[in-house]
Design an enzyme around this catalytic site. Structure first.
Site, PDB file in Angstrom:
ATOM      1  N   SER A  76       0.908  -1.134   0.048  1.00  0.00           N
ATOM      2  CA  SER A  76       0.070  -0.028   0.020  1.00  0.00           C
ATOM      3  C   SER A  76       0.772   1.220  -0.173  1.00  0.00           C
ATOM      4  CB  SER A  76      -0.954  -0.150   1.199  1.00  0.00           C
ATOM      5  OG  SER A  76      -1.810   0.944   1.325  1.00  0.00           O
ATOM      6  N   ASP A 291      -3.560   6.111  -2.958  1.00  0.00           N
ATOM      7  CA  ASP A 291      -2.342   5.549  -2.163  1.00  0.00           C
ATOM      8  C   ASP A 291      -1.561   4.577  -3.134  1.00  0.00           C
ATOM      9  OD1 ASP A 291      -4.009   3.386  -2.039  1.00  0.00           O
ATOM     10  OD2 ASP A 291      -3.329   2.986  -0.040  1.00  0.00           O
ATOM     11  N   ASN A 389      -8.868   8.430   6.767  1.00  0.00           N
ATOM     12  CA  ASN A 389      -7.696   8.292   5.843  1.00  0.00           C
ATOM     13  C   ASN A 389      -8.355   8.199   4.540  1.00  0.00           C
ATOM     14  OD1 ASN A 389      -8.252   5.591   5.973  1.00  0.00           O
ATOM     15  ND2 ASN A 389      -6.794   5.132   7.270  1.00  0.00           N
ATOM     16  N   ARG A 514      -5.251   4.659  22.198  1.00  0.00           N
ATOM     17  CA  ARG A 514      -5.378   3.315  21.775  1.00  0.00           C
ATOM     18  C   ARG A 514      -4.099   2.914  21.362  1.00  0.00           C
ATOM     19  NH1 ARG A 514      -5.675   3.077  16.540  1.00  0.00           N
ATOM     20  NH2 ARG A 514      -6.071   0.881  16.256  1.00  0.00           N
ATOM     21  N   SER A 516      -1.863   1.051  18.525  1.00  0.00           N
ATOM     22  CA  SER A 516      -2.047   0.823  17.399  1.00  0.00           C
ATOM     23  C   SER A 516      -1.991  -0.603  17.050  1.00  0.00           C
ATOM     24  CB  SER A 516      -0.838   1.485  16.621  1.00  0.00           C
ATOM     25  OG  SER A 516      -0.536   0.745  15.171  1.00  0.00           O
TER      26      SER A 516
HETATM   27  C1  LIG Z   1      -5.508   6.450  12.956  1.00  0.00           C
HETATM   28  C2  LIG Z   1      -5.403   5.541  11.738  1.00  0.00           C
HETATM   29  O1  LIG Z   1      -5.264   6.522  10.694  1.00  0.00           O
HETATM   30  N1  LIG Z   1      -5.149   4.284  11.716  1.00  0.00           N
HETATM   31  C3  LIG Z   1      -4.821   3.671  10.681  1.00  0.00           C
HETATM   32  C4  LIG Z   1      -3.822   2.556  11.169  1.00  0.00           C
HETATM   33  O2  LIG Z   1      -4.265   1.403  12.179  1.00  0.00           O
HETATM   34  P1  LIG Z   1      -3.710   1.504  13.774  1.00  0.00           P
HETATM   35  O3  LIG Z   1      -4.530   0.282  14.177  1.00  0.00           O
HETATM   36  O4  LIG Z   1      -4.099   2.999  14.083  1.00  0.00           O
HETATM   37  O5  LIG Z   1      -2.404   1.701  13.447  1.00  0.00           O
HETATM   38  O6  LIG Z   1      -3.798   1.633   9.939  1.00  0.00           O
HETATM   39  C5  LIG Z   1      -5.061   0.841   9.444  1.00  0.00           C
HETATM   40  C6  LIG Z   1      -4.437  -0.409   8.421  1.00  0.00           C
HETATM   41  O7  LIG Z   1      -3.945   0.620   7.023  1.00  0.00           O
HETATM   42  C7  LIG Z   1      -6.036   1.869   9.066  1.00  0.00           C
HETATM   43  O8  LIG Z   1      -7.368   1.117   8.643  1.00  0.00           O
HETATM   44  C8  LIG Z   1      -6.326   2.885  10.378  1.00  0.00           C
HETATM   45  O9  LIG Z   1      -7.130   3.767   9.849  1.00  0.00           O
HETATM   46 MG   LIG Z   2      -3.565   1.064   0.420  1.00  0.00          MG
END
Ligand SMILES: CC(=O)N[C@H]1[C@@H](OP(=O)(O)O)O[C@H](CO)[C@@H](O)[C@@H]1O
Ligand SMILES: [Mg+2]
Length: 584
Positions: A76, A291, A389, A514, A516
């Site tokens: 991605s 993207d 996003n 939270r 990630s």
């Molecule tokens: C705040 C944020 O943008 N989090 C992103 C990110 O997840 P996290 O669990 O926050 O790392 O990556 C994911 C996968 O691409 C996407 O679905 C999500 O929106």
């Molecule tokens: Mg993508």
């Protein structure tokens, strides 16, 4: 030990060629997890994993009596040297969550014997009948490492006797489309022709249909992140009606891998709150960025100044949900179809308020990650979901499609609404967020509403907000209270209480923390009526987080430290830009 099948024997032999990578000192094995984004990491670590993914996707297909399963090779928006892989289920959805553990298990087998055992164990536990056919289709993005990964995937598929088709280079949503099209081709209403060409034809025909009631002519510049979206968008354009939409394609260089996602693309634009490098649009020109695998889309423009204005996933959701809501009402189906919007806690509070108070639509808030949003959206007749996003789509249930197809209209106005609604079902990728399909959808709505980007932005004003990343020794210590869509922490103890007290001090304040799911970090999001309050709140929450872990902050390594610094700098620049704007 389990009785060994012919395939298990073949796995044992073939796996020798794909050894599990060790750490730099050669002693430790790396640990892998199939997470939100499948497997994603440095490309050189992946061949071994691909072999196991081949085996597992064959099992998945056998479990579904030979239905076609997809495998997409992409990382991605990540840098060119990364790569990744995701398994696609029969209707084009992401791999069922229960199976992720099997993918993780295969990927952590230490040697061919363990891998063979894991395979046999999986077959037994899930009652996989190895005599059944296994059908797989796969594709990859433009990353050079993709070719080698395909070889490893095929070795895994061959070992367990799967049949496969290699679709070469495709966007992620195109592969999802092909999986669903393949599995529905014998049904009364197939999803679409089983070819890349079929994908373009379906979208272009639907777009022409949606646009037939609109006279608007639009222009847009699309940044393709120097990824697979570039050539595929050019292909799509050949099929589109030329008079309605003029598309200026930029950042579509795919020959130099270093350029992929480099200072361009949807993630760069969203994170840095700025236009892609080299952007030379005029004020109020309509622009969008895809993207690296073309499943995310954000819109934006510059005002004079220049002041950057982002039209993110929240705004796409509102634009689209409002339009579909109008069509449902106008076609006389308001009491027959339920329409809902699904967001995550990262959606701006103003967008949530707009959906509730102006659109008057029900909202669901789910945990982060497309699979959560997708499942929630699928529970409604029509479910609109977008992450801030820019990843998202609209799902129409079978029931809703039937109602819409069969509905008998009472007036020409109803006729126009229902025909537009019918065409939207085909225009929108029902399997996964699709930047090309979403772009046509947004263009169609803007054309119908005769909106410029300025009018679109004016629908509501975002609350000032900030998203920060905190590196902690162990993010697993940060757990959320179940059922709160990750808005409340259960542990570390007392941290949530402190955050609750903090938030009370600020007007319209909201703040949550939270872990990630994709990075070794904890995220903190804050929003409030005033930008300086947001800064204050997030800075304090950041401190609380660091104090809540016994050893305090410890950055993993220099690269991480730099990534965090760059990230925070970008966020601060954004806050400064916002402050600057408010002065005007
Ligand atoms: C705040 C944020 O943008 N989090 C992103 C990110 O997840 P996290 O669990 O926050 O790392 O990556 C994911 C996968 O691409 C996407 O679905 C999500 O929106
Ligand atoms: Mg993508």
């Amino acid at each position: 030990m389990a009785t060994s099948s012919e395939y298990a024997q073949a796995v044992l032999q073939a796996a020798e060629a794909w050894p599990r990578p060790r750490s730099e000192d050669g002693k430790e094995y790396k640990e892998f997890t199939y997470g939100t984004a499948g497997f994603r990491m440095k490309a050189e670590l992946l061949p071994y994993i691909m072999f196991g993914v081949g085996m597992l996707s064959a099992n998945r297909s056998r479990k579904y009596s030979g239905k076609t399963i997809g495998v997409m090779i992409t990382a991605s928006h990540n840098p060119a040297e990364d790569n990744g892989v995701k398994i696609v289920d029969p209707m084009g959805e992401m791999l069922e969550q229960d199976w992720e553990q099997w993918a993780t298990g295969f990927s952590n087998a230490k040697d061919p014997t363990q891998l063979r055992n894991a395979y046999v164990h999986c077959c037994q536990q899930l009652h996989i009948d190895e005599k059944r056919p296994a059908n797989i289709i796969f594709a990859r993005d433009t990353r050079p490492s993709g070719e080698k990964l395909v070889t490893a995937l095929k070795a895994g598929l061959d070992a367990v006797g799967a049949k496969y088709i290699d679709y070469g280079i495709l966007t992620t949503p195109q592969l999802h489309y092909l999986v669903r099209a393949t599995n529905t081709q014998d049904l009364p209403i197939p999803y679409g022709e089983v070819s890349e060409e079929g994908y373009y034809k379906k979208l272009a025909t639907a777009f022409a249909e949606v646009m037939k009631f609109s006279k608007a002519e639009s222009q847009i510049t699309i940044d393709c992140a120097n990824g697979v979206g570039g050539p595929k968008l050019r292909e799509l354009i050949k099929h589109l009606p030329a008079d309605k939409l003029k598309i200026n394609v930029v950042n579509d260089r795919i020959n130099d891998p270093k350029e992929l996602n480099y200072r361009c693309g949807a993630d760069f634009v969203k994170v840095n709150q700025r236009t892609p490098e080299g952007f030379n649009g005029r004020p109020f020109d309509r622009c969008a960025s895809l993207d690296g695998d073309a499943d995310r889309l954000v819109y934006y423009f510059n005002e004079e100044g220049p002041v950057f204005r982002l039209l993110d996933g929240d705004r796409i959701a509102i634009l689209v949900a409002g339009f579909i809501g109008d069509l449902v009402r106008k076609s006389g189906l308001a009491d027959k179809i339920d329409l809902a919007v699904v967001q995550t806690a990262y959606a701006n509070g103003s967008s949530t308020k707009y959906i509730e108070q102006v659109l008057k639509l029900p909202i669901e808030c789910t945990s982060t990650g497309v699979k959560h949003l997708h499942h929630a959206a699928a529970r409604h007749d029509i479910g609109v979901y977008f992450e801030a996003n820019g990843h998202g789509t609209v799902l129409f249930s079978d029931r809703a499609m039937k109602v819409i197809r069969k509905h008998e209209v009472q007036s020409p106005a109803q006729m126009e609404a229902i025909e537009t609604l019918r065409a939207l079902i085909d225009l929108i990728n029902q399997t996964v967020g699709d930047a090309l399909s979403d772009m046509l959808l947004v263009e169609a709505v803007l054309a119908h509403k005769e909106y410029t980007v300025r009018e679109w932005l004016a629908m509501y004003t975002d609350l000032p907000n900030k998203l920060a990343k905190v590196l902690v020794p162990n993010r697993a210590l940060f757990t959320s209270v179940p059922g709160t869509a990750e808005r409340k922490l259960a542990t570390p103890e007392n941290l949530q209480g402190k955050i609750d007290q903090l938030v009370e001090k600020y007007r319209d304040g909201r703040c949550f923390v939270r872990a990630s799911g994709t990075e070794d970090a904890v995220r903190v999001y804050g929003e409030a009526a005033e930008a300086f309050d947001v800064d204050d709140m997030v800075t304090k929450a950041h401190e609380y987080i660091l104090n809540s872990t016994a050893e305090g902050s410890s950055y993993g390594n220099k690269d991480d430290q730099k990534a965090v610094d760059d990230y925070n700098e970008a966020i601060h620049e954004k806050a400064d830009a916002e402050k600057e704007q408010q002065k005007h």
